[in-house]
Design an enzyme around this catalytic site. Sequence first.
Site, PDB file in Angstrom:
ATOM      1  N   ASP A 124       1.118  -1.218  -0.483  1.00 44.08           N
ATOM      2  CA  ASP A 124      -0.360  -0.115   0.330  1.00 44.08           C
ATOM      3  C   ASP A 124       1.052   1.044  -0.131  1.00 44.08           C
ATOM      4  O   ASP A 124       1.680   1.825   1.414  1.00 44.08           O
ATOM      5  CB  ASP A 124      -0.888   0.077   1.475  1.00 44.08           C
ATOM      6  CG  ASP A 124      -1.714   1.595   0.992  1.00 44.08           C
ATOM      7  OD1 ASP A 124      -1.590   1.996  -0.098  1.00 44.08           O
ATOM      8  OD2 ASP A 124      -2.938   1.378   1.595  1.00 44.08           O
ATOM      9  N   HIS A 144       1.223   7.456   3.753  1.00 46.72           N
ATOM     10  CA  HIS A 144       1.755   8.160   5.138  1.00 46.72           C
ATOM     11  C   HIS A 144       3.047   7.737   4.838  1.00 46.72           C
ATOM     12  O   HIS A 144       3.509   7.397   6.308  1.00 46.72           O
ATOM     13  CB  HIS A 144       1.671   6.094   4.488  1.00 46.72           C
ATOM     14  CG  HIS A 144       0.254   5.459   3.814  1.00 46.72           C
ATOM     15  ND1 HIS A 144      -0.405   5.648   5.398  1.00 46.72           N
ATOM     16  CD2 HIS A 144      -0.786   4.920   3.375  1.00 46.72           C
ATOM     17  CE1 HIS A 144      -1.763   5.653   5.644  1.00 46.72           C
ATOM     18  NE2 HIS A 144      -1.948   5.050   3.563  1.00 46.72           N
TER      19      HIS A 144
HETATM   20  C1  LIG Z   1      -6.298   5.135   1.614  1.00 47.10           C
HETATM   21  C2  LIG Z   1      -5.613   4.913   2.363  1.00 47.10           C
HETATM   22  C3  LIG Z   1      -5.486   4.562   2.572  1.00 47.10           C
HETATM   23  C4  LIG Z   1      -5.339   4.706   4.804  1.00 47.10           C
HETATM   24  O1  LIG Z   1      -5.119   3.023   5.654  1.00 47.10           O
HETATM   25  S1  LIG Z   1      -5.574   5.815   5.678  1.00 47.10           S
HETATM   26  C5  LIG Z   1      -4.803   5.401   7.465  1.00 47.10           C
HETATM   27  C6  LIG Z   1      -7.082   4.312   8.359  1.00 47.10           C
HETATM   28  N1  LIG Z   1      -7.633   5.460   7.851  1.00 47.10           N
HETATM   29  C7  LIG Z   1      -7.441   6.675   9.120  1.00 47.10           C
HETATM   30  O2  LIG Z   1      -5.703   6.920   9.830  1.00 47.10           O
HETATM   31  C8  LIG Z   1      -8.903   7.468   9.301  1.00 47.10           C
HETATM   32  C9  LIG Z   1      -9.250   7.647  10.201  1.00 47.10           C
HETATM   33  N2  LIG Z   1     -10.760   8.127  10.530  1.00 47.10           N
HETATM   34  C10 LIG Z   1     -10.866   9.703  10.389  1.00 47.10           C
HETATM   35  O3  LIG Z   1     -10.017  10.359   9.762  1.00 47.10           O
HETATM   36  C11 LIG Z   1     -12.288  10.313  10.369  1.00 47.10           C
HETATM   37  O4  LIG Z   1     -13.576   9.253  10.986  1.00 47.10           O
HETATM   38  C12 LIG Z   1     -13.010   9.694   8.598  1.00 47.10           C
HETATM   39  C13 LIG Z   1     -12.666  11.469   8.062  1.00 47.10           C
HETATM   40  C14 LIG Z   1     -13.158   9.010   8.115  1.00 47.10           C
HETATM   41  C15 LIG Z   1     -14.393  10.476   8.811  1.00 47.10           C
HETATM   42  O5  LIG Z   1     -14.436  11.447   9.893  1.00 47.10           O
HETATM   43  P1  LIG Z   1     -15.743  12.455  10.194  1.00 47.10           P
HETATM   44  O6  LIG Z   1     -15.633  12.930   8.129  1.00 47.10           O
HETATM   45  O7  LIG Z   1     -15.680  13.702  11.297  1.00 47.10           O
HETATM   46  O8  LIG Z   1     -17.336  11.916   9.934  1.00 47.10           O
HETATM   47  P2  LIG Z   1     -18.051  11.860  10.865  1.00 47.10           P
HETATM   48  O9  LIG Z   1     -19.142  13.158  10.961  1.00 47.10           O
HETATM   49  O10 LIG Z   1     -17.809  11.172  12.051  1.00 47.10           O
HETATM   50  O11 LIG Z   1     -19.397  10.736   9.960  1.00 47.10           O
HETATM   51  C16 LIG Z   1     -19.718  10.779   9.099  1.00 47.10           C
HETATM   52  C17 LIG Z   1     -20.576   9.745   8.701  1.00 47.10           C
HETATM   53  O12 LIG Z   1     -19.299   9.227   8.189  1.00 47.10           O
HETATM   54  C18 LIG Z   1     -19.935   7.717   9.278  1.00 47.10           C
HETATM   55  N3  LIG Z   1     -18.214   7.627   9.082  1.00 47.10           N
HETATM   56  C19 LIG Z   1     -17.260   8.108  10.019  1.00 47.10           C
HETATM   57  N4  LIG Z   1     -16.956   7.484   9.942  1.00 47.10           N
HETATM   58  C20 LIG Z   1     -16.369   5.770   9.419  1.00 47.10           C
HETATM   59  C21 LIG Z   1     -15.388   5.686   9.035  1.00 47.10           C
HETATM   60  N5  LIG Z   1     -14.379   5.213   9.837  1.00 47.10           N
HETATM   61  N6  LIG Z   1     -15.467   4.065   8.234  1.00 47.10           N
HETATM   62  C22 LIG Z   1     -16.448   5.033   7.914  1.00 47.10           C
HETATM   63  N7  LIG Z   1     -17.973   5.130   8.449  1.00 47.10           N
HETATM   64  C23 LIG Z   1     -17.614   6.449   8.811  1.00 47.10           C
HETATM   65  C24 LIG Z   1     -20.762   8.000  10.519  1.00 47.10           C
HETATM   66  O13 LIG Z   1     -20.795   6.848  11.247  1.00 47.10           O
HETATM   67  C25 LIG Z   1     -21.070   8.945   9.597  1.00 47.10           C
HETATM   68  O14 LIG Z   1     -22.538   8.378   9.132  1.00 47.10           O
HETATM   69  P3  LIG Z   1     -24.297   8.194   9.490  1.00 47.10           P
HETATM   70  O15 LIG Z   1     -24.579   9.581  10.573  1.00 47.10           O
HETATM   71  O16 LIG Z   1     -24.995   7.794   9.174  1.00 47.10           O
HETATM   72  O17 LIG Z   1     -24.072   7.443  11.199  1.00 47.10           O
END
Ligand SMILES: C/C=C/C(=O)SCCNC(=O)CCNC(=O)[C@H](O)C(C)(C)COP(=O)(O)OP(=O)(O)OC[C@H]1O[C@@H](n2cnc3c(N)ncnc32)[C@H](O)[C@@H]1OP(=O)(O)O
Length: 270
Positions: free
Chosen positions: A174, A179
């Site tokens: 990946d 990253h």
């Molecule tokens: C290509 C990349 C590869 C990687 O490996 S990236 C590294 C790993 N991932 C991360 O580090 C991401 C960490 N997570 C975050 O930064 C945040 O978390 C998000 C940006 C993903 C979302 O945050 P926010 O924009 O504040 O979303 P909300 O306002 O809390 O929720 C909006 C709606 O989206 C759903 N949701 C929130 N987070 C996730 C998630 N992580 N996966 C799936 N769905 C998500 C909720 O439930 C809700 O929806 P409902 O209103 O229907 O409840």
Amino acid sequence: MTASPWRGYDLGSRTVSYTERDAILYALAVGAHPSDLDLVYEERLRVLPTFALTLAQWAPDALGSLGAFDVTTAVHGAQRLTVGAPLARAGEVAMSARVTEVWDKGSAAVFEIEVVSDRFVATWSLFAPGCGGFGGARGPAAPPRPGAPGRPADRRLTVATHPGQAALYRLLGDRHPMHVDPEAAKAAGVSRPFLHGLCTMAALTLPVAGALGAHPADLLELQGRFAAPAFPGDRLVAHCWGDGEKGVRFEASGPERTVISGGRARFGHG
Ligand SMILES: C/C=C/C(=O)SCCNC(=O)CCNC(=O)[C@H](O)C(C)(C)COP(=O)(O)OP(=O)(O)OC[C@H]1O[C@@H](n2cnc3c(N)ncnc32)[C@H](O)[C@@H]1OP(=O)(O)O
């Protein structure tokens, strides 16, 4: 309700081969200790089931390459893995993949990509800002907190991630720039390069297995939501609630925030 045109999209099939060296490098990249001879030594090698997720990375990458979402801002939102059979020490795995769902979260969309093989079924949830608002179903909300309200965790485990961990892990398949490249991380809305969600999750399964008296290669099920970015070098604390004999629900936090919510792992008896 309007379905996304990507819902049901067939991403095709692929056969990916790997060597013992790949499996050992993977184990080291997710935090195996040199004394874990079953994970780092050819003579006794057992392949971590989460290694399959590096073999299947082609599927979410393919969807990004097709232009379904902006690859500079989409992040990995959640993951599920169900293990059907152990991975051989080396060999090849044939897989097929499709987009099973696209949830409309308003300002974002969540793409669910399922990869199926005779060894495992894995589902990526990719959180793609700017792709929502197409009139589709919202899909599942946040996972419930583990444990009964007010019940303290049964165990508290720590995982010391390594400052070079993302730079190492990316070589396993990946290579998204967010990253390692500060500018790419900022484009994704994160202050500095952050860990691959699958690296964080796999790193946690090692002490979780140890706490349950299970071998990490006996993992049967794993899932969790990446609630906030974790950073290379972070010390992670996992709060674990027992869930059956060889099962656990968990939440993991970095220095500031919960980084994995709705975590679940279950192991076999070896
Ligand atoms: C290509 C990349 C590869 C990687 O490996 S990236 C590294 C790993 N991932 C991360 O580090 C991401 C960490 N997570 C975050 O930064 C945040 O978390 C998000 C940006 C993903 C979302 O945050 P926010 O924009 O504040 O979303 P909300 O306002 O809390 O929720 C909006 C709606 O989206 C759903 N949701 C929130 N987070 C996730 C998630 N992580 N996966 C799936 N769905 C998500 C909720 O439930 C809700 O929806 P409902 O209103 O229907 O409840």
